[in-house]
Write a protein that holds these residues in place. Structure first.
Motif, PDB file in Angstrom:
ATOM      1  N   ASP A   1     -21.305   4.155  53.101  1.00 46.91           N
ATOM      2  CA  ASP A   1     -21.140   5.382  53.057  1.00 46.91           C
ATOM      3  C   ASP A   1     -20.819   6.330  54.051  1.00 46.91           C
ATOM      4  OD1 ASP A   1     -23.637   4.959  53.762  1.00 46.91           O
ATOM      5  OD2 ASP A   1     -24.529   6.686  52.616  1.00 46.91           O
ATOM      6  N   PHE A   2     -20.785   5.617  55.328  1.00 41.29           N
ATOM      7  CA  PHE A   2     -20.306   6.273  56.378  1.00 41.29           C
ATOM      8  C   PHE A   2     -18.564   6.422  56.327  1.00 41.29           C
ATOM      9  CE2 PHE A   2     -24.093   4.250  58.210  1.00 41.29           C
ATOM     10  CZ  PHE A   2     -24.929   5.599  58.423  1.00 41.29           C
ATOM     11  N   PRO A   3     -18.059   7.037  57.543  1.00 46.74           N
ATOM     12  CA  PRO A   3     -16.358   7.161  57.382  1.00 46.74           C
ATOM     13  C   PRO A   3     -15.792   5.839  57.421  1.00 46.74           C
ATOM     14  CG  PRO A   3     -17.578   9.089  58.499  1.00 46.74           C
ATOM     15  CD  PRO A   3     -18.605   8.085  58.052  1.00 46.74           C
ATOM     16  N   ARG A   4     -14.958   5.644  56.726  1.00 51.43           N
ATOM     17  CA  ARG A   4     -14.120   4.286  56.644  1.00 51.43           C
ATOM     18  C   ARG A   4     -14.811   3.186  56.447  1.00 51.43           C
ATOM     19  NH1 ARG A   4      -9.952   3.530  61.543  1.00 51.43           N
ATOM     20  NH2 ARG A   4      -9.254   1.941  60.356  1.00 51.43           N
ATOM     21  N   GLY A   5     -16.019   3.341  55.688  1.00 51.45           N
ATOM     22  CA  GLY A   5     -16.742   2.114  55.171  1.00 51.45           C
ATOM     23  C   GLY A   5     -16.068   1.719  53.652  1.00 51.45           C
ATOM     24  N   ASP A   6     -16.369   0.614  53.410  1.00 50.66           N
ATOM     25  CA  ASP A   6     -15.912   0.269  52.088  1.00 50.66           C
ATOM     26  C   ASP A   6     -16.622  -0.761  51.408  1.00 50.66           C
ATOM     27  OD1 ASP A   6     -13.342   0.906  50.040  1.00 50.66           O
ATOM     28  OD2 ASP A   6     -13.571  -1.480  50.370  1.00 50.66           O
ATOM     29  N   HIS A   7     -17.232  -0.482  50.169  1.00 46.40           N
ATOM     30  CA  HIS A   7     -17.980  -1.603  49.651  1.00 46.40           C
ATOM     31  C   HIS A   7     -17.361  -2.890  49.182  1.00 46.40           C
ATOM     32  CE1 HIS A   7     -21.606  -2.928  47.407  1.00 46.40           C
ATOM     33  NE2 HIS A   7     -20.672  -3.428  46.414  1.00 46.40           N
ATOM     34  N   ALA A   8     -16.276  -2.830  48.605  1.00 46.41           N
ATOM     35  CA  ALA A   8     -15.555  -4.156  48.111  1.00 46.41           C
ATOM     36  C   ALA A   8     -14.974  -4.841  49.258  1.00 46.41           C
ATOM     37  CB  ALA A   8     -14.297  -3.534  47.357  1.00 46.41           C
ATOM     38  N   THR A   9     -14.563  -4.339  50.373  1.00 46.46           N
ATOM     39  CA  THR A   9     -14.386  -4.724  51.657  1.00 46.46           C
ATOM     40  C   THR A   9     -15.488  -5.385  52.162  1.00 46.46           C
ATOM     41  OG1 THR A   9     -12.529  -3.089  52.318  1.00 46.46           O
ATOM     42  CG2 THR A   9     -13.300  -4.581  54.036  1.00 46.46           C
ATOM     43  N   LEU A  10     -16.750  -4.933  52.365  1.00 47.25           N
ATOM     44  CA  LEU A  10     -17.758  -5.564  52.667  1.00 47.25           C
ATOM     45  C   LEU A  10     -18.090  -6.819  52.037  1.00 47.25           C
ATOM     46  CD1 LEU A  10     -20.124  -5.277  55.043  1.00 47.25           C
ATOM     47  CD2 LEU A  10     -21.556  -4.297  53.261  1.00 47.25           C
ATOM     48  N   ILE A  11     -18.314  -6.773  50.709  1.00 44.80           N
ATOM     49  CA  ILE A  11     -18.551  -7.939  49.842  1.00 44.80           C
ATOM     50  C   ILE A  11     -17.512  -8.957  50.115  1.00 44.80           C
ATOM     51  CG2 ILE A  11     -18.873  -8.811  47.459  1.00 44.80           C
ATOM     52  CD1 ILE A  11     -21.088  -6.999  48.504  1.00 44.80           C
ATOM     53  N   ARG A  12     -16.261  -8.547  50.391  1.00 44.49           N
ATOM     54  CA  ARG A  12     -15.380  -9.750  50.461  1.00 44.49           C
ATOM     55  C   ARG A  12     -15.554 -10.154  52.002  1.00 44.49           C
ATOM     56  NH1 ARG A  12     -11.539  -6.947  48.747  1.00 44.49           N
ATOM     57  NH2 ARG A  12     -10.667  -5.809  50.783  1.00 44.49           N
ATOM     58  N   SER A  13     -15.729  -9.612  53.080  1.00 45.60           N
ATOM     59  CA  SER A  13     -16.122 -10.090  54.005  1.00 45.60           C
ATOM     60  C   SER A  13     -17.172 -11.212  54.127  1.00 45.60           C
ATOM     61  CB  SER A  13     -16.572  -8.884  55.058  1.00 45.60           C
ATOM     62  OG  SER A  13     -15.461  -8.044  55.564  1.00 45.60           O
ATOM     63  N   ILE A  14     -18.429 -10.824  53.476  1.00 46.21           N
ATOM     64  CA  ILE A  14     -19.553 -11.453  53.372  1.00 46.21           C
ATOM     65  C   ILE A  14     -19.152 -12.775  52.592  1.00 46.21           C
ATOM     66  CG2 ILE A  14     -21.591 -11.945  52.224  1.00 46.21           C
ATOM     67  CD1 ILE A  14     -22.022  -8.905  52.785  1.00 46.21           C
ATOM     68  N   LYS A  15     -18.390 -12.775  51.338  1.00 49.53           N
ATOM     69  CA  LYS A  15     -18.283 -13.981  50.641  1.00 49.53           C
ATOM     70  C   LYS A  15     -16.919 -14.895  51.064  1.00 49.53           C
ATOM     71  CE  LYS A  15     -19.959 -12.233  46.174  1.00 49.53           C
ATOM     72  NZ  LYS A  15     -19.669 -12.017  44.784  1.00 49.53           N
ATOM     73  N   GLU A  16     -16.049 -14.225  51.776  1.00 49.78           N
ATOM     74  CA  GLU A  16     -14.781 -14.996  52.246  1.00 49.78           C
ATOM     75  C   GLU A  16     -14.960 -15.429  53.720  1.00 49.78           C
ATOM     76  OE1 GLU A  16     -11.197 -12.633  51.365  1.00 49.78           O
ATOM     77  OE2 GLU A  16     -11.812 -12.493  49.238  1.00 49.78           O
ATOM     78  N   LYS A  17     -15.840 -14.591  54.451  1.00 49.69           N
ATOM     79  CA  LYS A  17     -15.780 -15.032  56.011  1.00 49.69           C
ATOM     80  C   LYS A  17     -17.179 -15.513  56.267  1.00 49.69           C
ATOM     81  CE  LYS A  17     -11.824 -12.840  57.247  1.00 49.69           C
ATOM     82  NZ  LYS A  17     -11.896 -11.665  58.056  1.00 49.69           N
ATOM     83  N   LEU A  18     -18.161 -15.259  55.946  1.00 45.92           N
ATOM     84  CA  LEU A  18     -19.443 -15.648  56.397  1.00 45.92           C
ATOM     85  C   LEU A  18     -20.081 -16.619  55.420  1.00 45.92           C
ATOM     86  CD1 LEU A  18     -21.232 -12.379  57.142  1.00 45.92           C
ATOM     87  CD2 LEU A  18     -19.751 -13.727  58.714  1.00 45.92           C
ATOM     88  N   LEU A  19     -20.344 -16.398  54.369  1.00 47.64           N
ATOM     89  CA  LEU A  19     -20.993 -17.470  53.458  1.00 47.64           C
ATOM     90  C   LEU A  19     -20.151 -18.927  53.602  1.00 47.64           C
ATOM     91  CD1 LEU A  19     -21.658 -15.862  50.089  1.00 47.64           C
ATOM     92  CD2 LEU A  19     -23.108 -16.113  52.174  1.00 47.64           C
TER      93      LEU A  19
END
Length: 213
Positions: free
Chosen positions: A162-180
């Motif tokens: 919820d901070f400027p230029r934060g994005d929930h869908a982008t964060l979930i994609r980062s976790i699922k596609e980059k980290l897991l």
């Protein structure tokens, strides 16, 4: 590679000291503040600090960067260039959250997906994981099966968007596609709270586990 977590600031942010066992050369990740605590840990471990690494530029992660870099003559690597506006806003952030006044700085090196950072004989892989902030990066050491994920992922939770230029869908994609995909066995040091593994979070974290919907 060895590490020591140093909780700093009223937000108990997990500043982390990393060092090469062969050379004693070290890096500090996210020195948000409480510099005497960080310097005491460096002295206790008997290592030589070479550089500062930043996952992102929120005040509790980057607030001590300028002062520590100036005092010890350290280079600054990270975060991604997209977080420049957060660095420029550090003085305002310090006022907003009641932190001591801090100086703006320019990293010696902005980091991007696929970059490598080094200290001693240690090499960390840089993974761009936007969502919490647009320039957020993760540092991954494959030989230690260890990742420093900043505020992307926590035990049982995820970073705020919820901070400027934060994005929930982008964060979930980062976790699922980059980290897991790095593997269930990979341990991670989050920006706040206890360590966990990607496997544990994949199974139990309500924000990313498929069984929660």
């Amino acid at each position: 590679m060895k590490y020591r977590i140093i909780p700093v600031t009223p937000f108990q942010q997990n500043c982390t000291l990393l060092w090469c066992e062969q050379t004693g050369k070290a890096a500090v990740v996210d020195p948000g503040g409480d510099l005497p605590l960080i310097k005491a840990a460096i002295a206790e471990e008997g290592v030589t600090l070479e550089k500062i690494l930043l996952t992102h530029a929120h005040i509790d992660h980057a607030g001590g960067t300028a002062a520590l870099s100036h005092e010890l003559g350290l280079t600054i690597e990270g975060p991604g260039h997209e977080d420049e506006f957060w660095i420029e806003g550090l003085p305002k952030q310090s006022q907003m959250f009641g932190f001591p006044n801090v100086d703006v700085f320019t990293p010696d090196r902005w980091l991007e997906e696929g970059d490598r950072v080094n200290f001693g004989e240690v090499e960390l892989q840089v993974i761009h994981c936007p969502g919490h902030t647009p320039g957020h990066v993760v540092f991954y050491h494959a030989d230690s099966s260890l990742a420093l994920v900043g505020d992307v992922l926590f035990q049982g939770s995820i970073g705020r968007t919820d901070f400027p230029r934060g994005d929930h869908a982008t964060l979930i994609r980062s976790i699922k596609e980059k980290l897991l995909p790095l593997g269930d066995e990979i341990r991670f040091i989050p920006g706040h709270g206890p360590m966990s593994t990607f496997g544990q979070e994949r199974l139990t974290n309500p924000f990313i586990a498929s069984r929660f919907g």
